[in-house]
Design a protein around this motif. Structure first.
Motif, PDB file in Angstrom:
ATOM      1  N   PRO A  49       6.309 -20.808   3.816  1.00 32.49           N
ATOM      2  CA  PRO A  49       5.151 -21.706   3.830  1.00 32.49           C
ATOM      3  C   PRO A  49       4.035 -21.097   2.970  1.00 32.49           C
ATOM      4  CG  PRO A  49       5.181 -20.396   5.816  1.00 32.49           C
ATOM      5  CD  PRO A  49       6.430 -20.033   5.044  1.00 32.49           C
ATOM      6  N   HIS A  50       3.175 -21.937   2.471  1.00 33.02           N
ATOM      7  CA  HIS A  50       2.000 -21.481   1.724  1.00 33.02           C
ATOM      8  C   HIS A  50       0.795 -22.304   2.165  1.00 33.02           C
ATOM      9  CE1 HIS A  50       4.320 -18.958  -0.949  1.00 33.02           C
ATOM     10  NE2 HIS A  50       5.123 -19.977  -1.214  1.00 33.02           N
ATOM     11  N   THR A  51      -0.378 -21.717   2.005  1.00 39.32           N
ATOM     12  CA  THR A  51      -1.626 -22.425   2.289  1.00 39.32           C
ATOM     13  C   THR A  51      -2.463 -22.414   1.024  1.00 39.32           C
ATOM     14  OG1 THR A  51      -1.547 -21.763   4.605  1.00 39.32           O
ATOM     15  CG2 THR A  51      -3.673 -22.500   3.749  1.00 39.32           C
ATOM     16  N   CYS A 105      -3.034 -18.840  -2.657  1.00 39.01           N
ATOM     17  CA  CYS A 105      -2.462 -19.006  -1.333  1.00 39.01           C
ATOM     18  C   CYS A 105      -3.331 -18.226  -0.351  1.00 39.01           C
ATOM     19  CB  CYS A 105      -1.031 -18.481  -1.298  1.00 39.01           C
ATOM     20  SG  CYS A 105      -0.261 -18.680   0.322  1.00 39.01           S
ATOM     21  N   ILE A 107      -2.305 -16.888   2.429  1.00 35.75           N
ATOM     22  CA  ILE A 107      -1.535 -15.867   3.150  1.00 35.75           C
ATOM     23  C   ILE A 107      -1.727 -14.551   2.401  1.00 35.75           C
ATOM     24  CG2 ILE A 107       0.778 -15.140   3.837  1.00 35.75           C
ATOM     25  CD1 ILE A 107       1.441 -18.184   4.083  1.00 35.75           C
ATOM     26  N   HIS A 110       0.813 -12.940   0.109  1.00 30.64           N
ATOM     27  CA  HIS A 110       1.099 -13.716  -1.091  1.00 30.64           C
ATOM     28  C   HIS A 110       0.016 -13.484  -2.146  1.00 30.64           C
ATOM     29  CE1 HIS A 110       3.662 -16.762   1.438  1.00 30.64           C
ATOM     30  NE2 HIS A 110       4.097 -15.510   1.503  1.00 30.64           N
ATOM     31  N   MET A 115      -0.242 -14.386  -6.062  1.00 28.35           N
ATOM     32  CA  MET A 115      -0.290 -15.844  -5.991  1.00 28.35           C
ATOM     33  C   MET A 115      -1.741 -16.303  -6.049  1.00 28.35           C
ATOM     34  SD  MET A 115       1.848 -18.162  -3.365  1.00 28.35           S
ATOM     35  CE  MET A 115       2.516 -19.705  -3.945  1.00 28.35           C
TER      36      MET A 115
END
Ligand SMILES: [Cu+2]
Length: 124
Positions: A49-51, A105, A107, A110, A115
């Motif tokens: 998952p990514h935010t 992201c 997280i 990440h 990212m």
């Protein structure tokens, strides 16, 4: 990720595999104040998952469009979105915030793996 239908900056491919995040051209994504901007964000990971979070900006949930910087009734401003693998989101806004903004992201692992990229908004 694309902005206005074009892949830009360091986000041409966000994730190549489960642990390596792409750094492509190294260029910032660009827009100009007053321009209507469409972001398409897709989590290409098979299982992470990514935010997604964009600094200095908000957009309207429920696929609503801001008018004069305000979301319509029944819609709320948001500045991040959780994306499961193979899930995406498209949002639009009229650019009003000049500057150089980070998007990444949310997280921590990440982000530290790279990212992260930048979006530059020029004055008109
Ligand atoms: Cu992530």
């Amino acid at each position: 990720m694309t902005i206005n239908g074009r892949a830009n900056g360091r986000a041409e491919v966000i994730e190549l595999d489960q642990s390596t995040y792409a750094v492509t051209s190294g260029r910032d994504a660009h827009a100009t104040v007053g321009q209507r901007v469409r972001w398409r964000v897709l989590n290409l990971s098979p299982d992470d998952p990514h935010t997604f979070h964009l600094h200095g900006h908000a957009w309207c949930d429920r696929a609503s469009i801001q008018t004069n910087g305000t979301c319509p009734a029944g819609s709320l401003p948001i500045d991040n979105v959780d994306l499961l693998p193979a899930q995406g989101v498209t949002f639009d806004f009229v650019e009003q915030h000049p500057g150089r903004w980070m998007y990444h992201c949310h997280i921590v692992d990440h982000v530290t793996d790279g990212m992260v990229a930048f979006y530059t908004v020029d004055e008109t």
